[in-house]
Structures are given as structure tokens and as C-alpha cells.
Design a protein around this motif. Sequence first.
Motif, PDB file in Angstrom:
ATOM      1  N   ALA A 108     -72.873   5.481  58.871  1.00  0.00           N
ATOM      2  CA  ALA A 108     -72.976   5.696  57.602  1.00  0.00           C
ATOM      3  C   ALA A 108     -71.562   4.807  57.209  1.00  0.00           C
ATOM      4  N   ASP A 109     -71.305   4.054  57.542  1.00  0.00           N
ATOM      5  CA  ASP A 109     -70.112   3.365  57.136  1.00  0.00           C
ATOM      6  C   ASP A 109     -70.558   2.122  56.410  1.00  0.00           C
ATOM      7  N   TYR A 110     -71.806   1.499  56.878  1.00  0.00           N
ATOM      8  CA  TYR A 110     -71.943  -0.278  56.256  1.00  0.00           C
ATOM      9  C   TYR A 110     -73.224  -0.251  55.630  1.00  0.00           C
ATOM     10  N   GLY A 111     -73.246  -1.071  55.517  1.00  0.00           N
ATOM     11  CA  GLY A 111     -74.663  -1.451  54.708  1.00  0.00           C
ATOM     12  C   GLY A 111     -75.485  -2.228  55.612  1.00  0.00           C
ATOM     13  N   VAL A 112     -76.876  -1.953  55.895  1.00  0.00           N
ATOM     14  CA  VAL A 112     -77.741  -2.889  56.488  1.00  0.00           C
ATOM     15  C   VAL A 112     -78.941  -3.468  55.889  1.00  0.00           C
ATOM     16  N   GLY A 113     -79.479  -4.821  56.437  1.00  0.00           N
ATOM     17  CA  GLY A 113     -80.153  -5.503  55.099  1.00  0.00           C
ATOM     18  C   GLY A 113     -81.151  -5.666  55.847  1.00  0.00           C
ATOM     19  N   TRP A 114     -82.833  -5.843  55.954  1.00  0.00           N
ATOM     20  CA  TRP A 114     -83.761  -6.206  56.237  1.00  0.00           C
ATOM     21  C   TRP A 114     -84.106  -7.756  55.560  1.00  0.00           C
ATOM     22  N   PHE A 115     -84.230  -8.972  57.113  1.00  0.00           N
ATOM     23  CA  PHE A 115     -84.386 -10.306  55.811  1.00  0.00           C
ATOM     24  C   PHE A 115     -86.198 -10.774  57.063  1.00  0.00           C
ATOM     25  N   ARG A 116     -86.426 -11.343  56.311  1.00  0.00           N
ATOM     26  CA  ARG A 116     -87.493 -12.599  56.863  1.00  0.00           C
ATOM     27  C   ARG A 116     -88.220 -13.705  57.439  1.00  0.00           C
ATOM     28  N   GLN A 117     -88.129 -14.441  58.427  1.00  0.00           N
ATOM     29  CA  GLN A 117     -88.405 -15.517  58.106  1.00  0.00           C
ATOM     30  C   GLN A 117     -89.778 -15.935  58.997  1.00  0.00           C
ATOM     31  N   VAL A 118     -90.017 -17.070  57.933  1.00  0.00           N
ATOM     32  CA  VAL A 118     -91.281 -18.063  57.990  1.00  0.00           C
ATOM     33  C   VAL A 118     -91.074 -19.330  58.952  1.00  0.00           C
ATOM     34  N   PRO A 119     -91.681 -19.921  60.462  1.00  0.00           N
ATOM     35  CA  PRO A 119     -91.484 -21.198  60.345  1.00  0.00           C
ATOM     36  C   PRO A 119     -91.367 -22.454  59.834  1.00  0.00           C
ATOM     37  N   TRP A 166     -76.696  -9.679  63.884  1.00  0.00           N
ATOM     38  CA  TRP A 166     -78.446  -9.316  63.661  1.00  0.00           C
ATOM     39  C   TRP A 166     -79.167  -9.370  64.910  1.00  0.00           C
ATOM     40  N   GLY A 167     -80.350  -8.285  65.091  1.00  0.00           N
ATOM     41  CA  GLY A 167     -81.273  -8.251  65.740  1.00  0.00           C
ATOM     42  C   GLY A 167     -81.998 -10.019  65.901  1.00  0.00           C
ATOM     43  N   GLN A 168     -82.950  -9.124  67.322  1.00  0.00           N
ATOM     44  CA  GLN A 168     -83.649  -9.984  67.704  1.00  0.00           C
ATOM     45  C   GLN A 168     -84.590 -10.500  67.261  1.00  0.00           C
ATOM     46  N   GLY A 169     -85.259  -9.073  65.942  1.00  0.00           N
ATOM     47  CA  GLY A 169     -86.526  -9.793  65.413  1.00  0.00           C
ATOM     48  C   GLY A 169     -87.771  -9.232  66.210  1.00  0.00           C
ATOM     49  N   THR A 170     -89.051  -9.039  64.907  1.00  0.00           N
ATOM     50  CA  THR A 170     -89.839  -8.576  65.237  1.00  0.00           C
ATOM     51  C   THR A 170     -91.178  -8.797  64.359  1.00  0.00           C
ATOM     52  N   GLN A 171     -91.695  -9.059  64.946  1.00  0.00           N
ATOM     53  CA  GLN A 171     -93.144 -10.138  64.407  1.00  0.00           C
ATOM     54  C   GLN A 171     -94.260  -9.149  63.759  1.00  0.00           C
ATOM     55  N   PHE A 204    -100.418 -10.915  52.839  1.00  0.00           N
ATOM     56  CA  PHE A 204    -100.749 -11.938  54.264  1.00  0.00           C
ATOM     57  C   PHE A 204     -99.362 -12.811  54.121  1.00  0.00           C
ATOM     58  N   GLU A 205     -99.546 -13.219  52.766  1.00  0.00           N
ATOM     59  CA  GLU A 205     -97.547 -13.677  52.956  1.00  0.00           C
ATOM     60  C   GLU A 205     -96.856 -12.852  53.041  1.00  0.00           C
ATOM     61  N   ASP A 206     -96.646 -11.819  53.477  1.00  0.00           N
ATOM     62  CA  ASP A 206     -95.360 -11.051  54.116  1.00  0.00           C
ATOM     63  C   ASP A 206     -95.313 -11.082  55.659  1.00  0.00           C
ATOM     64  N   THR A 207     -96.467 -11.512  56.592  1.00  0.00           N
ATOM     65  CA  THR A 207     -96.544 -12.441  57.806  1.00  0.00           C
ATOM     66  C   THR A 207     -95.053 -13.384  58.100  1.00  0.00           C
ATOM     67  N   ALA A 208     -94.141 -12.832  58.797  1.00  0.00           N
ATOM     68  CA  ALA A 208     -92.956 -13.068  59.073  1.00  0.00           C
ATOM     69  C   ALA A 208     -92.105 -12.390  60.054  1.00  0.00           C
ATOM     70  N   VAL A 209     -91.339 -13.008  60.708  1.00  0.00           N
ATOM     71  CA  VAL A 209     -90.228 -12.368  62.350  1.00  0.00           C
ATOM     72  C   VAL A 209     -89.267 -11.147  60.960  1.00  0.00           C
ATOM     73  N   TYR A 210     -89.265 -10.235  61.111  1.00  0.00           N
ATOM     74  CA  TYR A 210     -88.421  -9.433  60.452  1.00  0.00           C
ATOM     75  C   TYR A 210     -86.827  -9.250  61.619  1.00  0.00           C
ATOM     76  N   TYR A 211     -85.716  -8.936  60.546  1.00  0.00           N
ATOM     77  CA  TYR A 211     -85.055  -9.359  61.000  1.00  0.00           C
ATOM     78  C   TYR A 211     -83.980  -8.181  60.505  1.00  0.00           C
ATOM     79  N   CYS A 212     -83.072  -6.950  61.065  1.00  0.00           N
ATOM     80  CA  CYS A 212     -81.687  -6.449  60.397  1.00  0.00           C
ATOM     81  C   CYS A 212     -80.691  -6.677  61.232  1.00  0.00           C
ATOM     82  N   ALA A 213     -79.801  -6.813  59.766  1.00  0.00           N
ATOM     83  CA  ALA A 213     -78.115  -7.266  59.871  1.00  0.00           C
ATOM     84  C   ALA A 213     -77.926  -5.925  59.501  1.00  0.00           C
TER      85      ALA A 213
END
Length: 123
Positions: free
Chosen positions: A30-41, A113-118, A89-98
Amino acid sequence: EVQLVESGGALVQAGGSLRLSCATSGFILADYGVGWFRQVPGKEREGVACISNSLGGETLYEESVKGRFIITSDNAKNTVYLQMDSLKFEDTAVYYCAKDARPNFWAGPYDYWGQGTQVTVSS
């Protein structure tokens, strides 16, 4: 110990939906913001969405996901979600939260950061 663990990634057809979860521990969500990110090789990581848990739950979205993705936070369950609809299709990526580095701030910088989910979207 601060931890963020993503789950919910899968193979889905274009037009389908997924809900990603980011289970957090070691800090008061409740005290912190969290973000979602994604990365493609071969490409830089990009921000997808973020939420300000301590500032009224405001949200921000990357332009390409506006109207399709929704970020929410359940502080009682220490979990942040990313509901993804109308997947492309272009949403394909590894998604991370931070986790935001500073309490009562949001939208970065992030320190854990988390370890990511495909997520794979088939066309």
C-alpha cells in the motif's frame, strides 16, 4: 526480504485474454507504486503500466495497451494484477513487475524486479 513473483503467462491466441499476477512480499504494498514492464529479445525493456498504491491508485499506461490492459492492486493480498484483453501478436514478451524505490512515489525509479513470466500470442 523484498520479493516479487510473476505468474499467469501462457500461450494464447490473438484476441484472447490473460491475467498476470505479481505476488509481493517484504514490503507494504500500500505504500509503494508497482509497474509492469515487458521485453522482447533484442529489444529494450518497455514500461506497460504502473499504479500508485499510496496515491489514490492512479494508473498510467503505455499508448499501445490503453483500452486493452488494466492494472489493479489488491493490497490485502499483496498482489498486483495486469488484465490483458484483446491480445495481439506484438504483445508477445516476457513480462516483469517491479517495485518503486521510494514510498509514496510512483512511476519509477524501480529497485526490485521479479523474474518474469512469458506471454506468447499466436497470430
